[in-house]
Every structure is written in structure tokens, then in C-alpha cells.
Enzyme design. Structure first.
Site, PDB file in Angstrom:
ATOM      1  N   GLY A 193      -0.536   5.704   2.917  1.00 53.64           N
ATOM      2  CA  GLY A 193      -1.433   6.813   3.213  1.00 53.64           C
ATOM      3  C   GLY A 193      -2.448   6.460   4.277  1.00 53.64           C
TER       4      GLY A 193
ATOM      5  N   ASP B 272      -2.782   8.248  -1.785  1.00 51.99           N
ATOM      6  CA  ASP B 272      -4.139   8.790  -1.856  1.00 51.99           C
ATOM      7  C   ASP B 272      -4.529   9.367  -0.500  1.00 51.99           C
ATOM      8  OD1 ASP B 272      -4.161   6.361  -0.515  1.00 51.99           O
ATOM      9  OD2 ASP B 272      -6.237   5.951  -1.041  1.00 51.99           O
TER      10      ASP B 272
ATOM     11  N   ASP C  29      -8.362  -7.392   0.434  1.00 50.05           N
ATOM     12  CA  ASP C  29      -7.396  -7.576   1.525  1.00 50.05           C
ATOM     13  C   ASP C  29      -8.093  -7.183   2.821  1.00 50.05           C
ATOM     14  OD1 ASP C  29      -6.911  -4.435   1.317  1.00 50.05           O
ATOM     15  OD2 ASP C  29      -5.938  -5.161   3.157  1.00 50.05           O
TER      16      ASP C  29
ATOM     17  N   ASP D  70       0.862  -1.176   0.000  1.00 49.01           N
ATOM     18  CA  ASP D  70       0.000   0.000   0.000  1.00 49.01           C
ATOM     19  C   ASP D  70       0.902   1.229   0.000  1.00 49.01           C
ATOM     20  OD1 ASP D  70      -0.722  -0.047   3.564  1.00 49.01           O
ATOM     21  OD2 ASP D  70       1.045   0.472   2.439  1.00 49.01           O
ATOM     22  N   SER D  71       0.270   2.393  -0.181  1.00 50.70           N
ATOM     23  CA  SER D  71       1.092   3.605  -0.301  1.00 50.70           C
ATOM     24  C   SER D  71       1.486   4.103   1.080  1.00 50.70           C
ATOM     25  CB  SER D  71       0.267   4.702  -0.960  1.00 50.70           C
ATOM     26  OG  SER D  71      -0.809   5.003  -0.075  1.00 50.70           O
TER      27      SER D  71
HETATM   28  C1  LIG Z   1      -3.831  -1.090   0.553  1.00 54.00           C
HETATM   29  C2  LIG Z   1      -3.574   0.181  -0.209  1.00 54.00           C
HETATM   30  O1  LIG Z   1      -3.791   1.282   0.702  1.00 54.00           O
HETATM   31  C3  LIG Z   1      -3.504   2.512   0.231  1.00 54.00           C
HETATM   32  O2  LIG Z   1      -2.490   2.713  -0.396  1.00 54.00           O
HETATM   33  N1  LIG Z   1      -4.432   3.471   0.486  1.00 54.00           N
HETATM   34  C4  LIG Z   1      -5.658   3.177   1.000  1.00 54.00           C
HETATM   35  N2  LIG Z   1      -5.785   2.138   1.840  1.00 54.00           N
HETATM   36  C5  LIG Z   1      -7.047   1.877   2.354  1.00 54.00           C
HETATM   37  C6  LIG Z   1      -7.182   0.846   3.292  1.00 54.00           C
HETATM   38  C7  LIG Z   1      -8.450   0.601   3.824  1.00 54.00           C
HETATM   39  N3  LIG Z   1      -8.857  -0.293   4.783  1.00 54.00           N
HETATM   40  C8  LIG Z   1     -10.191  -0.061   4.931  1.00 54.00           C
HETATM   41  N4  LIG Z   1     -10.992  -0.719   5.806  1.00 54.00           N
HETATM   42  C9  LIG Z   1     -10.441  -1.670   6.726  1.00 54.00           C
HETATM   43  N5  LIG Z   1     -10.650   0.907   4.095  1.00 54.00           N
HETATM   44  C10 LIG Z   1      -9.578   1.358   3.408  1.00 54.00           C
HETATM   45  C11 LIG Z   1      -9.437   2.377   2.475  1.00 54.00           C
HETATM   46  C12 LIG Z   1      -8.164   2.646   1.959  1.00 54.00           C
HETATM   47  C13 LIG Z   1      -7.966   3.721   1.034  1.00 54.00           C
HETATM   48  O3  LIG Z   1      -8.903   4.457   0.650  1.00 54.00           O
HETATM   49  N6  LIG Z   1      -6.706   3.964   0.597  1.00 54.00           N
END
Ligand SMILES: CCOC(=O)Nc1nc2cc3nc(NC)[nH]c3cc2c(=O)[nH]1
EC number: 2.4.2.29
Length: 373
Positions: A96, A147, A267, A93-94
Site C-alpha cells: 500500500g 492499509d 524498519d 509489507d502490503s
Molecule cells: C511495511 C508495511 O507497510 C505497509 O504495509 N503499509 C504501510 N507502510 C508504511 C511505510 C512507511 N514508511 C514511513 N516512513 C519512511 N512511514 C510509513 C508508513 C506506512 C504505513 O502507514 N503503512
């Protein structure tokens, strides 16, 4: 395995899709569940076990790894795959989202996110370019754009501001990522619970012609039906020939329904985190092993399972381990839960291939109502 990143649609059943992502490090059967390996480990599991259960890809968290052991150090040690001994694809993930949820202090502006490390309190600045650079140092196969995810409920102008900034950051991440044939960078659709913002985000990202698309900003406190309504708006606006990844989702019921709404990849920390706290997912529903009613129950969680944690250990023993806060308790329930999630994904993939996804969904949900008898 291919030299480049390819997504093939093998079958559809309504809006449910059965596909395959081929990358140099391996093939990902979709719909896919990606176990979360936060700081380079799927907690309480050996990665050989994770693979044996059917995982084709795992998740790594950029935020955690950049703080400890450090992205440059992981690169000096030969990249994340060598470091953790997982040779198949890794999606990072980033960072963020973790910054939003973990860091005490965080300032966000056009340049990126400035935050205080929850490890040692040091200040860090993460720009879209730095986020992609870190994921490159980790030798990540699927990299996420930086993001801004807004928790719901939120004011419409706040949701719009974050969505527009995420679009500008997507463009900067695409430039920073450049052209890496065997790897992919995914955009992240934002827009909260506002249909027209969701549509705009998806259409602008589509024009960036990225390798895949994540749907972000959901599973952040909204009811399930709001999440599904947003998928109804977002998925049709995304290209059909590219994979769709719903971030952070979810419970088995969330996954069943989101597949029916056109999602390919998932995930969630649910199976591992809740396993460590004593919650078991089974084909007949959830069982909280902390509950005293299991104290002398000699039955295993499910004698028909092929997973030793599910088939060979009594509920009484699992109850004892969880109550005693013994590591083996979390290990066995993480094993059971990941086995169940992967068994569910295999069932989903087969049902789509055979054109009986609606029946599969109904049967699965019916079985959950049986409880643990
Ligand atoms: C896995 C990639 O994550 C990112 O780079 N940004 C991001 N991650 C999220 C993780 C999230 N986990 C949940 N619920 C448990 N909602 C999520 C949203 C994002 C997201 O908008 N953006």
C-alpha cells in the site's frame, strides 16, 4: 524456534521493552531493526553479511515483488526465502505505502487500490484479499494488512476516512489470512496526528485479536515530537503482550526515543539508502563522506569497530569511492551503517535487560554530539 508465533516479554525498563518473537524460521530479538530488502535484496549487501551483523529478520516489499518478478513466479520458484537464500523470518509489507509513493496513477476505493505499475505502466488492482494472497505466494512469515497511509499534514476528515477504511480492510485481511499457525498477520494503526482517531484505530484492531500491531501513518513528514506524541496515545491502547512495529522508522535518534515509548520493531531504508549516497552513521554522529574535508583523512570511521568497513578503510578512500560513484563506496557504507544500526539495537536490548535504558540513551546521544572529531 516454535511451530507457532509467540512473543515473550523478557524485561521492561519504564515503557521500553526487551522481548523475543519466536517463529518456525527463527527467533527475533526485540527491540529489533529489520533491514529493508525491497526487491529481494538488501541493496549492496550479501544476506550472509546482513545476518552476521545481527539481523534476525528482513523486510520484503510486496509492491515491488508483485510487479517484478511476480508473486506467482516467486511461488513457482519455491518462495521468497529460497529465491533470495534467506532462511530466517521475512516481513512483507502490503504494498500500500509503495503504491502511494511510487505509482504515478492510483485510484483508491472500498474494493482496494488500482494503480499503474512504475515498471511497465500496466494497470493493477490490489484488494485486501489479493494483498494477503500475494504475501502468501511469497511465503512471507509476517504479513501486513492492506492499509491507507495519509501523508501529514492532512485534513482531519481525510485522516478519519483513511483510518476507517484501513479498519475495514484489516477485517477483510484477517479473514483472507485465515489460520496459519507458523505465520502472523499484523494490523496497522492509522489515525494521522489526531489522538482520538489513533486511539479508536488501536482499540478496534485490538479487538480483532491479531498476532502483532504496526503503527503506520507516521514518519510521513511530521516533526519527531508529533510522532512521539502519537506513540504516547497509541502504545497504551495496544495489548502489552503483543509486538509493536513502528513502520519506516528511522534515524538512530528516532529509534532510541521510540523504544522509550514502547516500540519493539523498526524498519527503515535510512542506513542503506543514505550509505549509497555517502552518509556514514557512527557512534560519534554522522559523517558525510562526500565532503572534501575527508580527502586526505587517513583515519578509519571508527578503529574500535568490529566491522571491517568501519575499522579498516580510510575516510580518504571512502571519500574517493563516493566521489567516483564507485559501487564499492555504497557497499562499504551500507555495511558500516547496518553494522552501526545493529550495534545500536544490541546496546538497546542490553540496557533494557540491565535496567539502565535512560542512562544508555543519554550516553548515546551525548556521543553523537562529539561529531567525527
Ligand atoms: C511495511 C508495511 O507497510 C505497509 O504495509 N503499509 C504501510 N507502510 C508504511 C511505510 C512507511 N514508511 C514511513 N516512513 C519512511 N512511514 C510509513 C508508513 C506506512 C504505513 O502507514 N503503512
Amino acid at each position: 524456534m516454535t511451530e507457532t508465533f509467540q512473543f515473550k516479554l523478557l524485561a521492561t525498563d519504564g515503557r521500553a521493552r526487551r522481548g523475543e518473537v519466536s517463529m518456525p524460521r527463527g527467533t527475533i530479538r526485540t527491540p529489533a531493526f529489520m533491514p529493508v530488502g525491497t526487491v529481494g535484496t538488501v541493496k549492496a549487501m550479501y544476506l550472509d553479511q546482513v545476518r552476521e551483523l545481527g539481523a534476525d529478520i528482513i523486510l520484503g516489499n510486496t509492491y515491488h515483488l508483485m510487479l517484478r518478478p511476480g508473486a506467482e513466479r516467486v511461488a513457482r520458484l519455491g518462495g521468497l526465502h529460497n529465491f533470495i537464500r534467506w532462511e530466517r523470518p521475512i516481513l512483507t509489507d502490503s504494498g500500500g505505502f509503495q503504491v502511494m509513493s511510487l505509482s504515478s496513477l492510483r485510484k483508491l476505493n472500498e474494493q482496494g487500490v488500482t494503480f499503474k505499475s512504475h515498471v511497465d505502466g500496466a494497470l493493477y488492482h490490489m484488494s485486501p484479499e489479493r494483498s494477503i494472497e500475494i504475501q502468501g505466494l511469497l511465503d512471507s512469515d509476517i504479513q501486513m494488512q492492506l492499509d491507507e497511509c495519509v501523508a501529514l499534514p492532512a485534513e482531519p476528515d481525510e485522516i478519519e476516512r483513511a483510518m476507517e477504511m484501513s479498519l475495514r480492510w484489516a477485517e477483510r485481511c484477517k479473514v483472507a489470512f485465515g489460520d496459519q499457525p507458523g505465520k502472523a498477520m499484523f494490523g496497522i494503526v492509522q489515525g494521522g496526528d489526531i489522538p482520538k482517531l489513533r486511539e479508536r484505530s488501536a482499540l478496534v484492531l485490538r479487538d480483532l485479536d491479531l498476532k502483532g500491531y504496526a503503527v503506520g501513518g507516521l514518519a510521513v513528514g511530521e516533526p519527531q515530537e508529533v510522532m512521539l506524541d502519537m506513540l504516547d496515545v497509541t502504545c497504551p491502547a495496544l495489548p502489552t503482550e503483543k509486538p509493536r512495529y513502528l513502520m519506516g522508522v528511522g534515524t538512530p535518534d528516532d529509534i532510541l526515543k521510540s523504544v522509550a515509548h514502547g516500540i519493539d520493531m523498526f524498519d527503515c531504508v535510512m542506513p542503506t539508502r543514505s550509505g549509497r549516497h555517502g552518509l556514514a552513521f557512527t557512534r560519534y554522529g554522522r559523517i558525510n563522506l562526500r565532503n572534501a574535508r575527508h580527502a586526505e583523512d587517513t583515519r578509519p570511521l571508527d578503529e574500535q569497530s568490529s566491522c571491517p568497513a568501519t575499522r579498516d578503510y580510510s575516510r580518504a578512500y571512502l571519500h574517493h569511492l563516493i566521489r567516483s560513484n564507485e559501487s564499492l563506496g555504497g557497499m562499504l557504507l551500507s555495511w558500516n551503517n547496518l553494522a552501526y544500526y545493529q550495534e545500536l539495537m544490541a546496546g538497546i536490548r542490553k540496557a533494557i535487560e540491565e535496567g539502565r535504558y535512560a542512562d544508555f540513551m543519554a550516553e548515546t546521544q551525548e556521543n553523537w554530539k562529539r561529531g567525527d572529531l
